[in-house]
Design a protein around this motif. Structure first.
Motif, mmCIF file in Angstrom:
data_model
loop_
_atom_site.group_PDB
_atom_site.id
_atom_site.type_symbol
_atom_site.label_atom_id
_atom_site.label_comp_id
_atom_site.label_asym_id
_atom_site.label_seq_id
_atom_site.Cartn_x
_atom_site.Cartn_y
_atom_site.Cartn_z
ATOM 1 N N ILE A 498 -64.797 -46.816 -24.407
ATOM 2 C CA ILE A 498 -65.485 -47.516 -25.622
ATOM 3 C C ILE A 498 -64.733 -46.614 -26.887
ATOM 4 N N SER A 499 -64.557 -45.442 -26.996
ATOM 5 C CA SER A 499 -64.155 -44.751 -28.302
ATOM 6 C C SER A 499 -63.550 -43.400 -27.844
ATOM 7 N N THR A 500 -62.716 -42.891 -28.529
ATOM 8 C CA THR A 500 -62.379 -41.324 -28.565
ATOM 9 C C THR A 500 -62.674 -40.746 -29.878
ATOM 10 N N ASP A 501 -62.756 -39.519 -30.068
ATOM 11 C CA ASP A 501 -62.715 -38.775 -31.173
ATOM 12 C C ASP A 501 -61.704 -37.574 -30.988
ATOM 13 N N PRO A 502 -60.624 -37.401 -31.751
ATOM 14 C CA PRO A 502 -59.962 -38.578 -32.518
ATOM 15 C C PRO A 502 -59.911 -39.939 -31.909
ATOM 16 N N ALA A 503 -59.870 -40.996 -32.960
ATOM 17 C CA ALA A 503 -59.968 -42.288 -32.517
ATOM 18 C C ALA A 503 -58.669 -43.001 -32.347
ATOM 19 N N ASN A 504 -57.684 -42.299 -32.720
ATOM 20 C CA ASN A 504 -56.420 -43.243 -32.674
ATOM 21 C C ASN A 504 -55.338 -42.493 -31.972
ATOM 22 N N VAL A 505 -54.193 -43.118 -31.326
ATOM 23 C CA VAL A 505 -53.160 -42.847 -30.810
ATOM 24 C C VAL A 505 -52.662 -41.892 -32.097
ATOM 25 N N GLY A 506 -51.890 -40.743 -31.669
ATOM 26 C CA GLY A 506 -51.354 -40.029 -32.550
ATOM 27 C C GLY A 506 -52.106 -38.990 -33.389
#
Length: 743
Positions: A498-506
């Motif tokens: 659903i989501s990650t934290d950090p959220a984005n690739v890179g």
């Protein structure tokens, strides 16, 4: 004097000479094989007079720091095998302990193991392969029905008795399905060449995992080699996780397509894409066998077409241990004979090298419930404490997060990797250590890009909708720690991120602060269960069904519009008349549920039925679903059979099923007038007045004094039917004439 057999103590078991006796019962004859955990001997049970095999734990394991775990494995093998009754399973007869060493007494099998036959033959025909696979599945089917997963199916554990039939052995890794994980005492046990992807990736041992191992074994029997090979067992297991097993057709050209499809079904990467268990796989195999032609059965890849080392097999290379101590070097193969104890000395060469032990990243863990582990990769670097850790994605691939490149690309980047490591050492040595380790690339990790995800440099690329199992492997390879939580989602498929934290690739995370990736994984659409008693108007759920559905977790409940169909005499107001789903059903929480709620008895207006005949009044009351309680009464004005009155005035509001008292006229009250002539006038007058009449008396002269004061005549005459009152309620007048004497 005959010398009595010496009693064998278990501490001497690994070097037991012939003739010694264990526990006063089992006389050791000869050593059969040495394994990673135990030594197996041929022995005679002198109590029952039969040949048995005895597996005795190695002394170093019994005295090591993980004794309890290895003892439990021994006991598990005994329990698992004892729970299964099948001719294709090696039976366990007895277990015991003496001088700190555990042992198992097992069925003695005359024959060899499948690995020996593979080494001898190179390849097998379709007929031989399917027969052996079928008998293996039959044995596993009994295990799966008993709730036991073997977890270590491989050629070394498939014995072929002297009649050529399969007997499965070594249930030391077996567990009940409800307990099945793969880790043990901080290490991951299994054979690299035969491990199912979910066993490697999620420590999940399932019946389908046994089928995967059977499929790989069938592939190897037909092709003379395993489908995935590598000099590094870690690379090998990751091939199982990230690559589909190639079709057997790629090696065995001309093999029947249905045979190839069956093996592909067993070796599907996804658990759910394989048969449910060994019983289902065996049924599928039996259907396959019924359609094969003679030429299909006879197909066999010539052994000359297979590139196999004369002293070992690719499967053996793939299964070499990474951290199992120092097993004895393999011994040269003995020439085959007809006896198991001679032929299976081949195990001395094979067995110690067949269990792969993969170090777990965290050592202080529940030995049966480990869910995270790291695997050393080609080119792992040493840490200051002497241990190894996987390289970062940048060091592995020359970029961040692209862990799935092919082997040739890795070889081309090797000089760059070496140069990068050298540059790092020079930088730190030259005084740049503080920058590199506290501000530079050494101080952070970077969120890798999932395989198959396209990202634009100009737009943030959130990691969502990606299969978590795949991304988890990428995080492990990248040596990035993570924390996982689960959440329901209506839009993200179960098992996806659903989501990650950090959220984005890179995006970066701090190594100095020990930052972990926080991953939220979808549990799929939240499910809710319809209350089973929701249609029972007397239950709590039935009295307030809409709130009951909302409390159960449903949030899309629709109520039908009120109409004549929503009124009911039987179902109380507020209870359900109908429901669009079944009570007790478990459904997605956003399922549209349509309910029809009873409004109870319908309100109606009391009609005016006074003056109507009883039949007319009854029909009117029935039409309004009202109940009439009928009584009758005399009435001087209302004709007989017509309604005189009701207990509820017309125009008042009632409801279906209400009762109304209705009085029906019996008409005017009448009487047959008695004949009073000759009776005393006073008595006659009193009797008539008591009946409700008005009496008028007149005199009639007579010369007979004895007739004085008696009724001479009456009007109306006796026997006449007379109304007691007229229509105005006035009593009817009866005239009496009485005698009156002249003297």
């Amino acid at each position: 004097m005959k010398k009595e057999p010496q009693q064998l103590t278990m501490s001497e078991a690994p070097h037991a000479p012939e003739g010694q006796v264990i526990e006063g019962r089992y006389r050791v004859v000869s050593r059969i094989a040495d394994g990673g955990m135990a030594t197996v001997y041929q022995a005679v049970d002198e109590r029952l007079g039969r040949t048995v095999a005895i597996k005795i734990m190695h002394t170093q394991l019994a005295q090591g720091p993980h004794r309890d775990q290895f003892v439990e494995r021994f006991h598990r093998e005994a329990r698992s095998a004892a729970a299964i009754a099948n001719p294709h399973i090696v039976q366990v007869y007895d277990t015991g302990e003496f001088d700190g060493l555990d042992y198992l007494v097992m069925e003695y099998v005359h024959g060899v193991n499948l690995r020996y036959e593979m080494n001898q033959q190179g390849t097998f025909s379709v007929r031989e392969t399917l027969r052996i696979i079928g008998e293996t599945l039959d044995g596993l089917a009994s295990a799966h029905r008993a709730g036991v997963v073997h977890r270590d199916i491989k050629p070394e554990n498939i014995l072929l008795n002297d009649r050529g039939h399969v007997q499965i052995t070594d249930f030391g890794l077996a567990k009940t399905v409800s307990q099945a994980t793969l880790s043990s005492t901080g290490i991951l046990l299994g054979t690299a060449a035969y491990l199912a992807p979910e066993m490697i990736e999620r420590n999940q041992a399932t019946p389908q995992g046994d089928l995967y191992s059977v499929g790989i074994m069938a592939w190897e029997m037909l092709a003379g080699k395993v489908p995935f090979t590598s000099n590094n067992p870690v690379t090998l297991v990751f091939k199982h996780v990230h690559e589909d097993v190639p079709s057997i057709v790629t090696v065995c050209e001309g093999i029947n397509a249905n045979v190839a499809a069956f093996i592909a079904h067993l070796t599907a990467r996804a658990v759910e894409a394989r048969p449910a268990d060994a019983s289902a796989a065996l049924a599928e195999l039996q259907r396959l066998q019924s359609i094969l032609a003679v030429s299909d059965w006879q197909y066999q890849l010539p052994a000359a077409n297979v590139n196999i080392s004369p002293n070992t097999t690719q499967a053996e290379d793939a299964a070499a241990p990474m951290n199992e101590g120092n097993p004895a070097p393999p011994t040269p193969p003995a020439p085959p004979t007809q006896q198991f104890d001679d032929r299976t000395r081949k195990l001395d060469r094979v067995k110690p090298n067949m269990t792969t032990v993969m170090p777990v990243q965290q050592q202080n863990v529940d030995p049966e419930a480990t869910t995270r582990f790291s695997l050393p990769l080609d080119g792992d670097v040493n840490t200051a404490d002497g241990s190894t850790r996987p390289q970062s994605p940048a060091m592995q691939n020359g970029d961040y997060g692209n862990a799935g490149k092919d082997e040739s690309s890795k070889r081309h980047r090797t000089p760059l990797i070496v140069a990068g490591v050298a540059a790092f050492l020079l930088t730190c040595g030259a005084g740049g250590w503080a920058w590199w380790c506290y501000q530079g690339p050494g101080s952070y990790w970077t969120m890798p890009q999932p395989d198959g995800m396209s990202c634009s440099d100009s737009v943030a690329c959130p990691i969502t909708g990606v299969k978590w199992s795949d991304y988890e492997s990428l995080l492990k390879v990248s040596d990035i720690e993570y924390e996982v939580s689960e959440k329901y989602s209506d839009s993200i498929t179960e098992g996806d991120i659903i989501s990650t934290d950090p959220a984005n690739v890179g995006d970066r995370g701090s190594k100095r602060r020990g930052q972990k990736v926080k991953v939220v994984v979808s549990k799929g659409v939240r499910q809710a269960t319809v209350p089973a008693d929701i249609l029972d108007a007397t239950s709590a759920s039935g009295k307030d069904p809409i709130n009951a559905l909302k409390k159960a977790g449903f949030d899309n409940v629709e109520q039908t519009t009120a109409s004549d169909d929503t009124y009911s005499m039987e179902v109380p107001q507020g209870a359900l008349l109908s429901l669009s789903v079944d009570p007790g059903a478990t459904l997605p929480h956003n399922t549209t549920i349509t309910v029809t709620v009873s409004q109870g008895p319908k309100p109606v207006t009391m009609p005016n039925i006074v003056g109507k005949t009883k039949d007319e009044a009854q029909q009117t009351m029935d039409d309004l679903k009202l109940t009439a309680n009928w009584t009758e009464s005399f009435d001087d004005k209302i004709p007989q059979g017509q309604v005189i009155s009701t207990s509820v005035s017309s125009g008042n509001t009632l409801h279906w099923g209400d009762s109304v008292d209705v009085v029906v006229s019996k008409g005017p009250e009448t009487i047959t007038l008695p004949n009073y002539v000759g009776q005393k006038a006073s008595d006659a007058k009193a009797a008539l007045e008591k009946l409700g009449f008005t009496v008028k008396v007149s005199s009639q002269l007579t010369l007979n004094a004895s007739q004085d004061k008696k009724v001479a005549s009456q009007d109306p005459v006796g026997g006449t039917e007379v109304r007691i009152r007229d229509e105005n309620g006035t009593p009817t007048t009866i005239t009496l004439k009485m005698y009156s004497s002249l003297f």
